[in-house]
Scaffold this active site. Structure first.
Site, PDB file in Angstrom:
ATOM      1  N   ALA A  47       0.850  -1.184   0.000  1.00  0.00           N
ATOM      2  CA  ALA A  47       0.000   0.000   0.000  1.00  0.00           C
ATOM      3  C   ALA A  47       0.887   1.236   0.000  1.00  0.00           C
ATOM      4  O   ALA A  47       1.702   1.417   0.890  1.00  0.00           O
ATOM      5  CB  ALA A  47      -0.883  -0.014   1.243  1.00  0.00           C
ATOM      6  N   CYS A  48       0.748   2.088  -0.999  1.00  0.00           N
ATOM      7  CA  CYS A  48       1.633   3.237  -1.159  1.00  0.00           C
ATOM      8  C   CYS A  48       0.856   4.430  -1.701  1.00  0.00           C
ATOM      9  O   CYS A  48      -0.293   4.299  -2.108  1.00  0.00           O
ATOM     10  CB  CYS A  48       2.774   2.905  -2.127  1.00  0.00           C
ATOM     11  SG  CYS A  48       3.674   1.380  -1.725  1.00  0.00           S
TER      12      CYS A  48
END
Length: 486
Positions: A2-3
């Site tokens: 998750a970025c």
């Protein structure tokens, strides 16, 4: 992973730099310790094997030196994340993105099969190691990775940024083997949460002149064969064709793009209330926008640290109606591993800015990448929790400052401002010295000395901040008592 990614074209940045930046967030329920290192050609493998997918790939004999931010603890592969090579080319990989069943059914992801021991494709674990040591422009990065994807496939959907002194390219994978890439216009910024992003794409250019768009060669046939183009006219919407717009996106992804664009374009559109042009759950948020003012390093850090401050959605909101506080996934979350910002400064050495742990409470420092080694303070991370490296120090400060938020908020703000100002001071002084030096080995020595000075400075500031947030937290202990022994 998750970025959140932001890309800034050179005419949209404060000093003419191309900038690519990304939060690298650990998977839910975990932290991933990171370190920043220099990888030399003699340590670059010529026969590469992915830990997760077991795919084996022969690499070119000639490799360049490059920086990387790999996992500090062995076990799941390298995950080099981002870096700059000795030709001055930057890469950040990857932004995990979304797709839809139509795409994944037409071109399935290439997943490792443990029963038959059939290798999977390549992914975030591998991309930087397979590409960055061998490219001399951002465009070359797209073409090299594109060829690898077509040959080996991938087991996940990813967005990848490439940059040099003149251009930024954004690349998105489509299913197991297909991909598209678009050159970021010089005068815009791009906001990318964990969702397929591009809202416009010129297939004719990508399959013809290839000036501003690139793609896998059979992409048009792929689109036509599986009826992926959902437009009612002759236009093509890649987001509708390849991406997603489900309920989970409205909580996890689109609010992040909404907030970034709200901050950088507060007057361009109406972002809240009745008659808003866009809301946190809009599926048609622009992929790129012209900012209302030039974007600074501090702007990028602020955005990638965001918890939706100034809105009803901020989990730290301490007054008024808190019924919506925390309802959307923040940009700056507790499980961020690091923030990497690559800045290609015109006429000067590039800088690689690094921050570890939760961005709400950390600081970002600039490092000169054209060096033979990084300072121990940023490179010596292990699984051991200690105050002797930047990663664990940042992680401890964040945990304590969050738990004592009201008491520690001002301390963190002073810490961030002090480190930023002192870092700029060292960079300005170093740049002036480098103006007079042409010998490559001497320039490298100067850059290495500057990196050591920056790390020594941030170590001192971090230690002082740790003392203060520890005291603030201890004041909230359950066994506290107002009367002293005196």
């Amino acid at each position: 992973m998750a970025c959140t990614t932001i890309l800034v074209g050179k005419k949209a940045s404060y000093d003419g730099s191309c900038m690519i930046a990304r939060n690298d967030d650990s998977a839910a329920g975990s932290y991933t310790a990171k370190k920043c290192i220099v990888v030399h050609p003699h340590t670059q493998p010529q026969k590469y094997e992915s830990v997760l997918s077991h795919v084996k790939i022969d690499l070119p004999e000639e490799a360049m030196r490059y920086t990387a931010v790999p996992n500090a603890v062995e076990g799941e592969g390298i995950w080099a994340a981002c870096g700059i090579n000795e030709a001055g080319i930057g890469m950040s990989a990857t932004e995990t993105i979304t797709s839809n069943p139509r795409v994944l059914g037409a071109d399935p992801l290439v997943v490792y099969d443990p029963e038959t021991q059939t290798p999977g494709g390549i992914g975030e674990e591998d991309f930087v190691v397979l590409v960055l040591p061998y490219i001399r422009s951002a465009r070359e990065g797209v073409l090299r990775l594109g060829a690898l994807l077509e040959k080996y496939g991938t087991y996940e959907m990813n967005g990848i940024a490439f940059s040099d002194a003149d251009e930024i390219w954004w690349m998105e994978t489509i299913g197991g083997h297909h991909w598209i890439a678009r050159k970021v216009p010089d005068d815009v910024y791009v906001a990318m949460p964990n969702q397929f992003g591009m809202d416009a794409f010129d297939l004719e250019d990508a399959l013809g002149k290839k000036e501003n768009h690139l793609c896998s060669q059979d992409l048009k046939d792929f689109i036509d064969r599986y009826h992926l183009n959902l437009s009612l006219d002759s236009s093509f919407d890649p987001r509708a064709a390849f991406g997603s717009c489900d309920d989970a996106d409205h909580v996890y992804n689109t609010p992040r793009a909404w907030y970034i664009e709200k901050v950088l374009n507060p007057h361009t559109k109406k972002w809240e209330g009745e008659g808003a042009d866009y809301t946190p759950e809009s599926d048609d948020l622009p992929w790129c926008m012209h900012p209302e003012k030039k974007i600074t390093i501090e702007d990028v850090k602020y955005i990638l640290s965001s918890t939706y401050q100034g809105t009803p959605y901020d989990p730290y909101k301490g007054y008024g109606d808190r019924s919506c506080a925390g309802m959307y996934r923040s940009i700056g979350v507790n499980r961020t591993s690091f923030l990497g910002l690559i800045q290609h400064r015109p006429g000067k050495e590039a800088l690689e800015w690094i921050a570890y742990a939760s961005n709400v409470f950390n600081v970002m420092i600039p490092l000169y990448p054209q060096v033979s080694k990084m300072p121990d303070y940023i490179a010596n991370t292990t699984s051991k929790v200690t105050t002797e490296n930047f990663y664990w120090m940042s992680r401890m400060i964040a945990a304590m400052a969050d738990a004592s938020y009201k008491r520690s908020h001002n301390t963190i703000e002073r810490y961030q401002n002090k480190v930023a100002a002192k870092a700029y001071e060292i960079v300005h002084r170093t740049d002036e010295t480098l103006k007079k030096i042409t010998d490559p080995s001497r320039r490298q020595e100067i850059c290495e000395a500057a990196n050591e000075d920056i790390c020594a400075m941030v170590k001192e500031c971090a230690q002082d901040t740790l003392d203060k947030v520890l005291f603030a937290l201890s004041e909230q202990m359950k066994n506290a008592y107002a009367r002293s022994d005196a």
